[in-house]
Design an enzyme around this catalytic site. Structure first.
Site: not given
Length: 543
Positions: A331, A425, A213
């Site tokens: 995600e 995610h 990320s």
């Protein structure tokens, strides 16, 4: 804080028995002697300072090397997390990070007991550049270290303390630039690794930077930063997003100039000067800036970050290193704030897409059909941020003649499925680090089954293999490079080699970004699909 730890460790060393010494390994690094702990057969050294504390007058300045020490540093506990607002208590990502401090520029090292010249992975945590810490239990490096690599995790300045640009700060700088302090911290940590990691059994010539990320965004910044060149030889990017950045002195792509935003923030916080901002209590400043919607981002300043990321990679100016890059199929299931609300009906969905996307609407609707509107909305944002970025990375590195490997994490398990969080995610992290038992309190827990253990083992093996050799292939699980027929590995119940991930996905989002770049007034981030402004007209540069 550091002086107290040195004195305590020195006193403990005088009283230590031979048995205690075996469980409290000592390393004499160029920075100074460090005493850690033996944890499950791996030597762990935590909370090692790599830069001087950026407090007081040093706030918003480039990091400086931490002073060397001569007394033994007690490295049994993590250092404090960098200053950040408390996480939302209902978030699956929220965990107790303990006390925070501006004196937070520390790193942690996990190393095999017999390591000599071992390859090194430097891990950069995620958290949108506003939160997170290297002390999060899910990032424990022991399992990877048991595969014969040295694992380093780092803290770096966050939020307004890490990314504020301001004309007075630029005037103070020898390079006449400001912002990017969190990125400069990361570069300083990599320099520390170059100077010291051999003492821990690592090879400074075999460093791979890795992150997820915002950590993967940071890896892209490092690949683009001239000052980071030659500090690493490989890059792992998990759920990276190559979005537009503010520029230091020019308003572009729908963003105000970063220095102008700094002046605006100063006014919003009712500070008369930069000195007043420096005098503010760090946590109060951080919270106030977050409340004023200050955006933490790298800044295109012509020095630390010379160009927009897309331009750097288009020009082939990024670090010419092997990459492993990928994203997760779900995600946005845990990041629904990034997805626009659904319209009243599929017909409204289609009408909006046709209005906003013009001649690209048919390609859009083939990929993201109105018939499954809810899933299409999630997939649009996922692909525009993470899917497009991952494929762009492997395409650009392949064009440089460097090995590039693509993955899709598409694994589900009962707790995640029950919460409608299939492959959400960051859900790959417990498999990479083998830390399913150490996830945050509200994280959907993977079951303790043989299948889960097998997937964990194979993913850890792939990541360690990439750190060792620049290719994630293992003897029992092949992974062809992307250049071989657009190959990728899908991690489902196990790894599956496939080809041509989501055909047409990359081309659509590349065309959208290209048009926005040529037009110059619109950012490229999560403003896609139903949230997209009308696309600029087709440009000859975007054919």
């Amino acid at each position: 804080m550091i002086r107290r730890r040195l004195l305590l460790a020195a006193a403990a060393a005088l009283l230590a028995s031979p048995a205690q010494a075996q469980t409290s390994p000592m390393v004499r690094a160029p920075a100074g002697p460090v005493q850690g702990r033996l944890e499950a057969g791996v030597r762990a050294f935590k909370g090692i300072p790599y830069a001087a504390p950026p407090v007081g007058a040093q706030r918003w300045r480039a990091p400086t090397t931490a002073a060397a020490w001569t007394k033994v540093l007690d490295a049994a506990e993590f250092g404090p997390a960098c200053v950040q607002p408390a996480g939302a208590p209902t978030s699956i990502y929220s965990s107790d990070l303990g006390a925070t401090s501006e004196d937070c520029l520390s790193l942690n090292v996990w190393t095999p007991a017999d390591a000599r010249g071992a390859p090194v992975m430097v891990w950069i945590h995620g958290g949108s550049l506003v939160g997170g810490s290297s002390r999060e239990a899910m990032y424990d490096g022991a399992a990877l270290a048991r595969r014969g690599i040295v694992v380093v995790s780092i803290n770096y300045r966050l939020g307004v303390l890490g990314y504020l640009a301001h004309p007075e700060l630029s005037a103070e700088s020898p390079d006449r630039v400001s912002g990017n302090y969190g990125l400069l911290d990361q570069i300083e940590a990599l320099r520390w690794v170059q100077r010291n990691i051999a003492a821990f059994g690592g090879d400074p010539a075999k460093v791979t930077v890795a992150g997820e990320s915002a950590g993967a965004l940071s890896v892209m910044y490092l690949m683009a930063a001239p000052a980071a060149r030659d500090l690493f030889r490989g890059a792992i990017l998990q759920s990276a997003y190559m979005i537009s950045m503010p520029e230091l002195r020019e308003a572009r792509f729908g963003e105000p100039a970063a220095e102008a935003r700094g002046l605006q923030l100063q006014a919003e916080l009712k500070a008369a000067s930069l000195a007043d901002l420096r005098a503010m209590v760090p946590l109060e400043l951080t919270k106030a800036a977050a409340g004023a919607r200050f955006r933490s981002s790298g800044v295109v300043d012509g020095k630390v970050l010379p160009r927009q990321l897309v331009e750097v990679f288009d020009r082939g100016e990024q670090a010419p290193v092997p990459v492993l890059a990928g994203f997760n199929s779900g995600e946005i299931r845990s990041l629904r704030v990034l997805a626009p609300p659904a319209p009243p009906s599929p017909a409204d969905y289609q009408a909006t897409i046709r209005k906003q996307y013009g001649e690209l609407a048919e390609a859009f609707l083939r990929l993201y059909p109105a018939a499954d509107m809810a899933e299409s909305i999630l997939a649009t944002t996922r692909d525009a941020l993470y899917g497009w970025t991952a494929e762009r990375l492997v395409r650009k590195q392949t064009a440089l003649g460097r090995p590039a490997f693509l993955y899709l994490f598409d694994h589900g398990y009962p707790a995640a499925e029950a919460a409608n969080l299939h492959a959400f995610h960051a859900s790959e992290l417990p498999y990479v680090f083998d830390t399913a038992a150490r996830t945050p309190p509200l994280w959907p827990k993977p079951p303790a089954t043989a299948q889960e253990a097998a997937l964990t083992r194979v993913m850890g093996d792939h990541w360690a293999a990439f750190v060792r050799t620049g290719t994630p292939k293992t003897s029992g699980s092949p992974w062809p490079a992307y250049g071989l027929g657009k190959a990728y590995v899908a991690f489902e119940d196990g790894p599956r080699v496939k080809h041509a991930l989501h055909p047409g996905m990359f081309e659509l989002h590349e065309a959208v970004v290209c048009r926005r770049r040529m037009q110059g007034g619109t950012p490229w981030n999560w403003n896609v699909g139903l949230a997209s402004p009308p696309l600029p007209p087709q440009s000859s540069e975007c054919r």
